[in-house]
Design an enzyme around this catalytic site. Structure first.
Site, PDB file in Angstrom:
ATOM      1  N   CYS A 129       0.610  -1.280  -0.004  1.00 31.78           N
ATOM      2  CA  CYS A 129       0.064  -0.188  -0.204  1.00 31.78           C
ATOM      3  C   CYS A 129       0.908   1.307  -0.369  1.00 31.78           C
ATOM      4  CB  CYS A 129      -0.662  -0.221   1.055  1.00 31.78           C
ATOM      5  SG  CYS A 129      -1.990   1.436   1.359  1.00 31.78           S
TER       6      CYS A 129
ATOM      7  N   CYS B  45      -0.562   5.365   7.356  1.00 27.54           N
ATOM      8  CA  CYS B  45      -1.813   4.958   7.592  1.00 27.54           C
ATOM      9  C   CYS B  45      -1.860   3.539   8.964  1.00 27.54           C
ATOM     10  CB  CYS B  45      -2.633   4.704   6.596  1.00 27.54           C
ATOM     11  SG  CYS B  45      -4.662   3.417   6.678  1.00 27.54           S
TER      12      CYS B  45
ATOM     13  N   CYS C 217      -3.105  -1.000   8.515  1.00 25.85           N
ATOM     14  CA  CYS C 217      -2.243  -2.199   8.779  1.00 25.85           C
ATOM     15  C   CYS C 217      -0.464  -2.502   8.728  1.00 25.85           C
ATOM     16  CB  CYS C 217      -2.158  -2.878   7.352  1.00 25.85           C
ATOM     17  SG  CYS C 217      -3.036  -2.722   6.073  1.00 25.85           S
TER      18      CYS C 217
ATOM     19  N   GLN D 213     -18.365 -10.417  12.243  1.00 29.28           N
ATOM     20  CA  GLN D 213     -17.318 -10.769  12.028  1.00 29.28           C
ATOM     21  C   GLN D 213     -16.742 -10.247  10.562  1.00 29.28           C
ATOM     22  OE1 GLN D 213     -14.285 -12.016  14.410  1.00 29.28           O
ATOM     23  NE2 GLN D 213     -15.872 -13.287  15.553  1.00 29.28           N
TER      24      GLN D 213
ATOM     25  N   TYR E 172     -21.138 -13.961  25.149  1.00 31.64           N
ATOM     26  CA  TYR E 172     -20.710 -12.615  24.727  1.00 31.64           C
ATOM     27  C   TYR E 172     -21.207 -12.980  23.493  1.00 31.64           C
ATOM     28  CZ  TYR E 172     -18.121 -11.550  29.002  1.00 31.64           C
ATOM     29  OH  TYR E 172     -17.948 -11.500  30.183  1.00 31.64           O
TER      30      TYR E 172
ATOM     31  N   CYS F  33      -9.315 -12.446  21.303  1.00 30.15           N
ATOM     32  CA  CYS F  33      -8.985 -11.569  20.611  1.00 30.15           C
ATOM     33  C   CYS F  33      -7.588 -10.666  21.472  1.00 30.15           C
ATOM     34  CB  CYS F  33     -10.245 -10.667  20.044  1.00 30.15           C
ATOM     35  SG  CYS F  33     -10.627  -9.370  21.289  1.00 30.15           S
TER      36      CYS F  33
END
Ligand code: SAH
Length: 470
Positions: A77, A83, A86, A302, A331, A428
């Site tokens: 990119c 940015c 990523c 997701q 959850y 996560c």
């Protein structure tokens, strides 16, 4: 050695040794003090400039590269580095996987002080780009200027931007021409909307002055091929809004759900806003293994659909259901895991704090002809009580998939009280997972642990742990 100059420190010829939390890399001074770096990767040998020493570490940047790591690759990119999306595009994918798995294991060992079984290798994501089903773009009349633009003497007239927030800058937006995370027509829609607004004098939002019209745009592209676009405006201007939405609908007939919001609040959140349908349906469908999930503008799903399927299969395998079990899915969100395992369970009870998500869960279960799930709304720490268990039954298996903060201590203690045979903990954030597992260690042994990469090019990693009662 550190040389002090103004408030900064300099360190020369330092090898970057590890990748740390939040996408940063780690080096050590000759005295063994930790330095977190934003622009280097393990294997680089660099000179470093840091700010003042924090409690026990420095934060800095590589200012000269003596040797580039073999783990490096060319970022895809053009916005990489500016940015914040990523952070790891400059690292080869196998190295990204290596450091994600390492972080998970280290957290389980160092934070959780846990004894681990043989580790199942991290599950790679087949698509390393274009894997997101949802993107949210922001408009701003205060574009983030590139370094070259600031340096040049040119007068900058074009300050409109549509893209992403610059990390730490609430009012600055990096203009994006191409993002590699979502399939087309994502870029085409965003660029069309941006150009159309400029040509038709539809003003871009200015968060500082609280002015302007076009504010955010969400694009969802489902695995069914359906596309949802939701535009958010700061003020209503019927003529301009109609003109823009009609132009989008005409240019992209493949959009199946075109909606908008008029939000004059200070913040962008759409969750307390009315979503108004302009064209098509107010929802799209995602599909997974014969199940369909209705997704509206506010629904959680997701963001990497294909890898979510892999994650859920691992979760279901770990749960090892025979058809006789009462399962709790804590959850549960829109009840996706609950429905995914329902066929193999006697009954599944899902609990979640967002009422809209539970409404979706019930509706989806009905649409999918699943009649052995039940869903409840509430804050887990308050709902998941002895009375709740007495009423809904003592679970044989608990699946839990909490947000980044992990589980509330009361919830962990309640799980210990109930003491189901098996627990599958999807997380996560392996740091909070490790913290919770240390408490569960009193009664539970870790049988398997499997990291899953849902977000290539970022440092985020999902981890699934199977616990059996000792
Ligand atoms: N298992 C789901 C969602 C996981 S995300 C899936 O795979 O799609 C975590 C979920 O926890 C979110 O839906 C969030 O709304 C919910 N949540 C966060 N805090 C909570 C709390 N205190 N009580 C109950 N649910 C909560």
């Amino acid at each position: 050695m550190a040389r002090k100059k103004k408030k900064n420190y300099f360190f020369e010829n330092i090898e970057v040794i590890d990748a740390g939390a939040r996408g940063k890399s780690v080096a050590k001074t000759d005295e063994g003090q930790v330095i977190f770096l934003t622009n280097a990767i393990p294997g680089d040998i660099v000179d470093i400039e840091t700010g003042r020493k924090r409690k026990s570490y420095f934060e800095g940047k590589a200012i000269k590269f003596h040797k580039l790591s073999e783990r490096r690759t060319e970022p895809v990119c053009e916005y990489f580095g500016t940015c914040g999306g990523c952070k790891w595009q400059h690292m080869k994918y196998e190295s990204q996987l290596f450091f994600k798995e390492k972080e998970v294991i280290q957290n389980l060992k160092r934070i959780g002080h846990l004894e681990l079984p043989e580790i199942t290798p991290i599950l790679a994501c087949k698509e390393q780009y274009y894997y997101r089903n949802k993107m949210e773009f922001s408009f701003s009349s205060k574009r983030w200027l590139t370094y070259d633009e600031i340096k040049s003497d040119e007068i900058i007239n074009d300050t409109n931007a549509c893209g992403f927030h610059i990390a730490g800058m609430w009012d600055k937006i990096l203009d994006i021409d191409q993002c590699h995370l979502q399939e087309e027509p994502s870029n085409a829609i965003r660029n069309f909307v941006k150009d159309f607004c400029i040509e038709n004098e539809i003003s871009f939002y200015n968060p500082r002055e609280q002015s302007g019209m076009v504010r955010t745009m969400m694009i969802r592209i489902a695995s069914t091929g359906e596309i949802m676009v939701v535009l958010q405006f700061f003020v209503e201007d019927v003529e301009k809004r109609e003109k823009l939405l009609q132009a989008i609908a005409a240019k992209f007939p493949e959009i199946t759900s075109l909606q908008y919001i008029i939000n004059s609040k200070g913040n962008d959140s759409i969750y307390d806003q009315d979503i108004i349908l302009f064209k098509g349906n107010d929802h799209i469908f995602e599909q997974m293994e014969g199940l369909k999930f209705k997704i509206n503008a506010k629904s959680f799903y997701q963001t990497n659909s294909k890898q979510a399927y892999e994650l859920y299969k691992i979760t279901r395998d770990f749960a090892a259901l025979t058809g006789d079990e009462l399962v709790y899915d804590l959850y549960t969100g829109t009840g996706t895991i609950a429905q995914f395992v329902a066929k193999k369970a006697k009954k599944v009870v899902g609990v979640e704090s967002v009422p809209e998500a539970i409404a979706d869960a019930k509706q989806n279960a009905k649409n999918n002809n699943i009649d052995n799930t039940e869903f409840f709304v509430g804050d887990m720490a308050k709902v998941f009580t002895k009375e709740f268990i007495d009423k809904n039954g003592r679970p044989d298996v608990i699946i839990t998939d909490p947000p980044r903060e992990g589980m509330h201590k009361k919830v962990v203690e309640q799980i210990l009280n109930i003491a189901p045979q098996r627990i599958v903990y999807v997380s996560c954030n392996s740091a909070t997972q490790a913290r919770d597992l240390e408490i569960l260690d009193a009664k539970y042994k870790i049988i398997k642990t499997q990291a899953v990469d849902m977000f290539p090019q970022t440092h985020h990693v999902e981890n699934v742990v199977l616990l059996e009662k000792r």
